[in-house]
Design a protein around this motif. Structure first.
Motif, short mmCIF file in Angstrom:
data_model
loop_
_atom_site.label_atom_id
_atom_site.label_comp_id
_atom_site.label_asym_id
_atom_site.label_seq_id
_atom_site.Cartn_x
_atom_site.Cartn_y
_atom_site.Cartn_z
N PRO A 54 24.83 13.31 -1.54
CA PRO A 54 24.23 14.00 -2.70
C PRO A 54 22.71 14.15 -2.59
CG PRO A 54 25.89 12.44 -3.43
CD PRO A 54 25.70 12.19 -1.97
N ALA A 55 22.01 13.09 -2.22
CA ALA A 55 20.56 13.17 -2.10
C ALA A 55 20.16 14.09 -0.94
CB ALA A 55 19.96 11.78 -1.88
N PHE A 56 20.97 14.11 0.11
CA PHE A 56 20.72 15.00 1.24
C PHE A 56 20.82 16.46 0.79
CE2 PHE A 56 22.59 17.58 4.65
CZ PHE A 56 21.66 17.41 5.66
N TRP A 57 21.87 16.79 0.04
CA TRP A 57 22.03 18.16 -0.45
C TRP A 57 20.86 18.57 -1.35
CZ3 TRP A 57 27.91 17.67 -1.96
CH2 TRP A 57 28.68 17.87 -0.80
N VAL A 58 20.48 17.66 -2.25
CA VAL A 58 19.36 17.97 -3.15
C VAL A 58 18.08 18.16 -2.35
CG1 VAL A 58 17.92 17.08 -5.02
CG2 VAL A 58 20.41 16.82 -5.13
N CYS A 59 17.89 17.36 -1.32
CA CYS A 59 16.70 17.50 -0.48
C CYS A 59 16.66 18.87 0.18
CB CYS A 59 16.66 16.39 0.57
SG CYS A 59 15.22 16.46 1.67
N LEU B 161 25.55 17.93 7.06
CA LEU B 161 24.80 16.80 7.62
C LEU B 161 24.27 17.09 9.03
CD1 LEU B 161 26.53 13.41 6.63
CD2 LEU B 161 24.33 14.30 5.87
N ARG B 162 24.97 17.90 9.78
CA ARG B 162 24.47 18.24 11.13
C ARG B 162 23.45 19.37 10.99
NH1 ARG B 162 26.31 21.57 15.51
NH2 ARG B 162 25.62 20.72 17.50
N VAL B 163 22.20 19.06 11.25
CA VAL B 163 21.12 20.02 11.05
C VAL B 163 21.10 21.02 12.21
CG1 VAL B 163 18.63 20.32 10.79
CG2 VAL B 163 19.77 18.36 9.75
N VAL B 164 21.26 22.29 11.88
CA VAL B 164 21.26 23.35 12.89
C VAL B 164 20.10 24.32 12.68
CG1 VAL B 164 23.75 23.21 13.26
CG2 VAL B 164 22.86 24.73 11.48
N GLN B 165 19.43 24.24 11.55
CA GLN B 165 18.28 25.11 11.27
C GLN B 165 17.15 24.25 10.72
OE1 GLN B 165 19.07 28.52 8.75
NE2 GLN B 165 16.92 28.72 8.16
N PHE B 166 16.02 24.28 11.40
CA PHE B 166 14.90 23.42 11.03
C PHE B 166 13.81 24.17 10.27
CE2 PHE B 166 16.99 21.11 14.38
CZ PHE B 166 16.84 19.77 14.03
N GLY B 167 13.62 25.43 10.57
CA GLY B 167 12.60 26.22 9.89
C GLY B 167 13.23 27.25 8.97
N ILE B 168 12.39 27.95 8.21
CA ILE B 168 12.85 29.00 7.31
C ILE B 168 12.02 30.24 7.57
CG2 ILE B 168 13.12 29.72 4.90
CD1 ILE B 168 13.40 26.78 4.14
N ALA B 169 12.63 31.23 8.22
CA ALA B 169 11.96 32.51 8.51
C ALA B 169 10.62 32.32 9.20
CB ALA B 169 11.79 33.30 7.21
N ASN C 136 11.85 19.96 8.23
CA ASN C 136 12.25 18.56 8.15
C ASN C 136 12.78 18.10 9.51
OD1 ASN C 136 13.19 15.97 7.38
ND2 ASN C 136 13.58 16.71 5.31
N GLY C 137 11.97 17.32 10.19
CA GLY C 137 12.33 16.83 11.51
C GLY C 137 12.96 15.45 11.48
N SER C 138 13.34 14.99 10.29
CA SER C 138 13.95 13.66 10.15
C SER C 138 15.44 13.70 9.87
CB SER C 138 13.25 12.88 9.02
OG SER C 138 11.89 12.65 9.30
N LEU C 139 15.90 14.75 9.22
CA LEU C 139 17.28 14.78 8.73
C LEU C 139 18.33 14.74 9.83
CD1 LEU C 139 17.09 17.41 5.82
CD2 LEU C 139 16.88 14.92 5.69
#
Length: 356
Positions: free
Chosen positions: A86-91, A129-137, A150-153
């Motif tokens: 839940p906190a991950f999604w909100v983040c 949970l598996r991060v596949v996109q780190f930046g936004i545009a 976010n380079g920690s997730l």
């Protein structure tokens, strides 16, 4: 005096130590996020990797303990999901809808035409949970470490895989055998050694071995707690080994168990009541620090240098992490007794002092 005798699941300082580890990650990330030169190899290992490794070691101890206390697959999986997801999604949502837009505005670069669509993909694509996109545009832009919000997730995926590994070992009853945890630890250690020798160069295998080694180091401490002496002088010896191991290509080869021992035994022996944090803001600190640091960098504050940048980032992050605990994480943990999450009626669960 053994670790088993001195460790109190409700009265320990592991939450404080996890918060300290999360802050150490903020300090480490302040180097690349301000464009500071690379640090010496021993410092890179201890500060750059020790914080996350310490998280995994403590988790290994607590998660195995959780399963042993109550070897039921649904309550176990439910507790792990509610603590992390839940906190991950909100983040993800807060980063895409609030933090990233603020960073873009502060940078003065203007919003890319596809920002909204990419922001939605950032949330949806990373929600598993598996991060596949780190930046936004292409944002953040104009900072020393661009195109990463976010380079920690990314480590949370590996954390949850460790939880599933314990679940699998529990359901197959392999955890009942004393050799299971030592064998897994040694297998991970073998891959780590092979990686250092250049024999293994696979991203998934390398990271599985690294995180598995630290997680099962903590699990091994739990398994041996009835025999392990808990003494401050041994904590000191463990610290010396860790520092000496930092000069090796991979400090974990020698330091995995000493690091797990140091953190868990120190958490058990520290008797300062103010450090027995009932509200665990370490997770919120970990997941929000990087994007908040990128906002500061977008405002040009990376020019302050590592020390001031790290202090400023820590202050902002602790405030947001506290809000995350009270608004998202703590209420989510209370759902462990809710009807929507239970398969049969049982007594409402309480919030764990050391939710892992």
């Amino acid at each position: 005096m053994t670790l088993q005798r001195v460790f109190d699941p409700k009265l320990n300082t592991l939450n404080a130590l996890r918060l300290l580890l999360a802050i150490s990650v903020i300090v480490w990330h302040s180097f690349p996020l301000t464009g500071a030169p690379h640090t010496a190899h021993p410092v890179t290992q201890l500060l750059g990797e020790g914080g996350v490794d310490g998280f995994f070691a403590i988790s290994g101890f607590l998660i195995v303990s959780s399963w042993m206390r109550r070897p039921k697959w649904w309550p176990y999986l439910q507790a792990r999901f509610l603590r992390i997801v839940p906190a991950f999604w909100v983040c993800l949502i807060v980063t895409a809808a609030v933090i990233a837009p603020i960073g873009v505005l502060l940078s003065g670069a203007g919003f890319p035409a596809d920002f909204v669509g990419e922001a939605m993909r950032y949330v949806g694509g990373n929600a598993g949970l598996r991060v596949v996109q780190f930046g936004i545009a292409g944002t953040p832009a104009g900072v020393p470490y661009p195109d990463v919000w976010n380079g920690s997730l990314w480590t949370l995926w590996w954390e949850f895989l460790c939880y599933l590994a314990v679940l699998g070992l529990g359901l197959t009853r392999l955890l009942r055998f004393r050799a299971t945890i030592p064998v897994i630890f040694l297998l991970c250690l073998a891959v780590v050694v092979a990686t250092g020798a250049g024999a293994v160069d696979n991203f998934y295998l390398v990271n599985a071995a690294r995180f598995g080694l630290m997680f099962f180091a903590g699990a091994l401490v739990h398994q041996l707690q009835h025999r392990l002496p808990a003494r401050w002088w041994l904590v000191g010896v463990a610290a010396v080994i860790i520092v000496a191991a930092a000069f090796l290509p991979d400090y974990r080869v020698l330091a995995a168990i000493p690091l797990a021992y140091l953190l868990i035994v120190a958490g058990a022996l520290l008797k300062v009541r103010r450090l027995r944090l009932q509200n665990d803001i370490s997770y919120g600190t970990y997941i929000y620090a990087f994007p908040l640091q990128q906002v500061l960098a977008s405002a040009g504050l990376y020019a302050l240098g590592v020390p001031l940048f790290a202090v400023l980032a820590t202050v902002f992050t602790l405030a947001i992490a506290t809000a995350s605990w009270y608004a998202i994480e703590k209420p989510a943990l209370r759902l462990k007794g809710a009807s929507v999450f239970r398969m049969r009626r049982h007594a409402p669960a309480v919030v764990e002092r050391n939710p892992a």
